[in-house]
Design an enzyme around this catalytic site. Structure first.
Site, PDB file in Angstrom:
ATOM      1  N   ARG A   1       0.754  -1.064   0.048  1.00 41.58           N
ATOM      2  CA  ARG A   1       0.055   0.046   0.129  1.00 41.58           C
ATOM      3  C   ARG A   1       0.742   1.265  -0.103  1.00 41.58           C
ATOM      4  O   ARG A   1       1.843   1.248   0.679  1.00 41.58           O
ATOM      5  CB  ARG A   1      -0.939   0.037   1.374  1.00 41.58           C
ATOM      6  CG  ARG A   1      -2.281  -0.764   1.000  1.00 41.58           C
ATOM      7  CD  ARG A   1      -3.206   0.015   0.133  1.00 41.58           C
ATOM      8  NE  ARG A   1      -4.398  -0.681  -0.031  1.00 41.58           N
ATOM      9  CZ  ARG A   1      -4.868  -1.508  -1.051  1.00 41.58           C
ATOM     10  NH1 ARG A   1      -3.819  -1.669  -1.727  1.00 41.58           N
ATOM     11  NH2 ARG A   1      -5.746  -2.210  -1.029  1.00 41.58           N
TER      12      ARG A   1
ATOM     13  N   GLU B   1      -2.319   8.547  -5.641  1.00 41.79           N
ATOM     14  CA  GLU B   1      -2.302   7.716  -6.978  1.00 41.79           C
ATOM     15  C   GLU B   1      -3.419   8.729  -7.857  1.00 41.79           C
ATOM     16  O   GLU B   1      -4.589   8.734  -7.429  1.00 41.79           O
ATOM     17  CB  GLU B   1      -2.533   6.537  -6.666  1.00 41.79           C
ATOM     18  CG  GLU B   1      -1.438   5.615  -6.060  1.00 41.79           C
ATOM     19  CD  GLU B   1      -1.908   4.168  -5.798  1.00 41.79           C
ATOM     20  OE1 GLU B   1      -2.995   3.770  -6.315  1.00 41.79           O
ATOM     21  OE2 GLU B   1      -0.886   3.358  -5.442  1.00 41.79           O
TER      22      GLU B   1
ATOM     23  N   HIS C   1       0.012   0.542  -9.946  1.00 44.11           N
ATOM     24  CA  HIS C   1      -0.750  -0.306  -8.977  1.00 44.11           C
ATOM     25  C   HIS C   1      -1.388  -1.330  -9.856  1.00 44.11           C
ATOM     26  O   HIS C   1      -2.677  -1.379  -9.934  1.00 44.11           O
ATOM     27  CB  HIS C   1      -1.928   0.775  -8.252  1.00 44.11           C
ATOM     28  CG  HIS C   1      -2.303   0.137  -7.249  1.00 44.11           C
ATOM     29  ND1 HIS C   1      -3.043   0.843  -6.105  1.00 44.11           N
ATOM     30  CD2 HIS C   1      -2.650  -1.170  -6.890  1.00 44.11           C
ATOM     31  CE1 HIS C   1      -3.266   0.305  -5.195  1.00 44.11           C
ATOM     32  NE2 HIS C   1      -3.242  -0.956  -5.480  1.00 44.11           N
TER      33      HIS C   1
END
Length: 525
Positions: A231, A260, A278
């Site tokens: 994370r 992000e 991601h």
């Protein structure tokens, strides 16, 4: 028939499951996203991925919402607290990306170790620079795994296939449990100093935010490789950049960022970083599992099943009197678990005077609370399984013995350092209340920031405690005191309006007569 709104693209298999259930399914086109509050006004369920921010305002717009399905493991984009307050269940698919995240970890590791991306970019220019891209082998290197849950253990198994030596850090696992999985237990500091490759597999919680900060990253083994597929926010990005620049960290593979997409491009653009947007769950297989697991959970929740991967409250039919007991049990488990200081070994739940239909849900709720260190990864479906996987003994019992309250839940947890017990009941049929704290008859509400102060039963301690907190500007909301009969020991549970700093805790610990201090946050009731 229920109305289910799908606001982000969902893989076709799960979408078909929702449609085949006979319910009304509405897909929201990108151009209609601005109208989402209007579209969900009469919806029973909302299914999202990471593209939709499920805010408190959006949840309030869904006046009939019963379920939010998050297609994936992370619920960072869902206001779970607001959902809980509104009685909306939040479900997810916590195991769907296990294999894909594991394999992406190794994809990044191999790409970093052998300079694959930069060598590929170079050769595509027409160059042939073999000597420019000398890599490093994985064989005989030490792989340090931070977070030894399902994904961490799967990464470790693949590391052993490369003849790597596995070091593992997980504060919630016994050393024997780690050794049984062919890994060497290490403290976090020891792992960082010893490992050639460091990989993270922990949830983002208050306890793991900036887990690898400037001090810890400054102490890693010279030339180490860092991989983060966990994370964003677990690694301090400013500190990582500094250690990449210094050369202490030779290279990094980063799939997740605190923001992000990242507006600060220093990590993503660094020449010794392999970065991906991601992609941990971005495989065809994982997308099918995510969509089908989410669809199953949403349909089960709408049907009233408790067997759902809930990340807030378990689903209960409207008006069920048992829900407050689930809240109570989870609070008791969380509080008892937070009191421990080592790896959890045993959780015992004893019930008095409760309806038989509630026995299993209440006991599971207490276990879920005790394993709160796993963050969003533990829920009412997998609590038992995760306990078995981690070697935690679970004992459940129902007692007919006389109790001070007609309905009572007692939770005891044990670790290598000892055990802690809390018992509680409901006041006015809804308000959770602690009535026994270890061996002390002590009544308080399990909510907010708590300061647990153990002290000798001598005059002046409580006064000095209040003075110390007052001088530090920390306001006391409630204070509850108790002492053991025939003993010189006492305890104070202080509920505070704000979190006390470490300096305040140190000052309280220095008070004459105080023997032990812990600060805890047990959330809101």
């Amino acid at each position: 028939m229920y109305k289910i709104v799908v606001s982000d693209p969902l893989e076709a298999t799960g979408l078909a499951m929702l449609r085949d259930s006979g319910h009304e399914v509405i897909e929201v086109a990108a151009e209609d996203k601005a109208r989402l509050p209007e579209i969900i006004a009469d919806a029973d369920a909302l299914v999202v991925r990471s593209g939709t921010k499920v805010t408190a305002d959006l949840l309030r717009a869904g006046k009939a919402l019963r379920v939010v399905g998050r297609a994936g493991i992370g619920v960072d984009n869902v206001d779970t607290r607001a959902a809980t307050e509104l009685g909306i269940l939040v479900v997810n698919a916590p195991t769907a990306n296990l294999i894909s995240a594991t394999e992406h970890t190794f994809a990044l590791l191999l790409a970093v170790a052998r300079n694959v991306p930069v060598a590929d970019a170079d050769i595509k220019t027409g160059a042939w620079n073999r000597k420019k891209f000398v890599g490093t082998e994985l064989q005989a290197k030490k792989l340090g795994v931070i977070g030894f849950g399902r994904i961490g253990q799967a990464v470790a198994r693949r590391g052993r296939a490369f003849d790597m030596e596995i070091l593992a850090y997980d504060p919630h696992l016994d050393d024997d449990h780690i050794r049984a999985r062919d890994a060497l237990p290490r403290s976090l500091d020891a792992l960082l100093a010893e490992a050639d490759v460091i990989t993270l597999h922990v949830p983002l919680t208050d306890g793991t935010r900036n887990l690898l900060d400037a001090e810890r990253l400054g102490a890693v083994k010279q030339g180490a490789i860092l991989i983060n597929c966990a994370r964003g926010g677990v690694v301090d990005e400013d500190a990582l950049y500094a250690q990449l620049e210094s050369g202490r960290i030779a290279a990094a593979g980063v799939d997740v960022f605190a923001e992000e997409p990242p507006t600060d491009r220093r990590i993503a653009d660094h020449p010794r970083v392999v970065a991906t947007p991601h992609l941990g769950a971005q495989t065809r297989e994982a997308q099918v599992r995510i969509s089908t697991q989410t669809a199953k959970m949403v349909l089960a929740a709408l049907g009233g099943s408790l067997a759902v991967t809930a990340v807030n409250l378990p689903f209960r039919p409207a008006g069920t009197a048992g829900e407050p007991y689930l809240v109570l049990a989870e609070k008791l488990g969380r509080l008892a678990g937070l009191l421990g200081e080592g790896a959890l070994r045993r959780v015992a739940v004893e019930l008095h005077g409760l309806d038989e239909a509630l026995h299993v849900p209440i006991q599971i709720a207490a276990l879920k609370g005790a394993m709160g260190f796993l963050g969003e990864g533990v829920n009412y479906v997998n609590a038992d399984t995760l306990a078995r996987e981690r070697g935690i003994e679970v004992v459940r019992s129902v007692s007919d013995a006389a109790a001070p309250y007609p309905n009572l839940v007692r939770v005891e947890v044990a670790d290598a350092q000892g055990s802690h017990m809390v018992a509680g009941t409901l006041f006015l049929d809804r308000e959770p209340r602690i009535v026994t704290f270890d061996d002390y008859p002590l009544e308080f509400r399990p909510k907010g920031h708590l300061l647990i102060v153990r002290n000798q039963d001598i005059p002046g301690v409580v006064g000095r405690l209040g003075t110390t907190l007052g001088e530090a500007g920390v306001n006391i909301a409630e204070i509850h005191l108790a002492r053991r009969p025939q003993s010189d020991q006492a305890v104070a549970v202080v509920r505070l309006d704000q979190e006390p700093s470490d300096e305040v805790v140190t000052a309280v610990q220095a008070i004459d007569g105080v023997t032990h201090v812990r600060k805890l946050y047990v959330g809101r009731v």
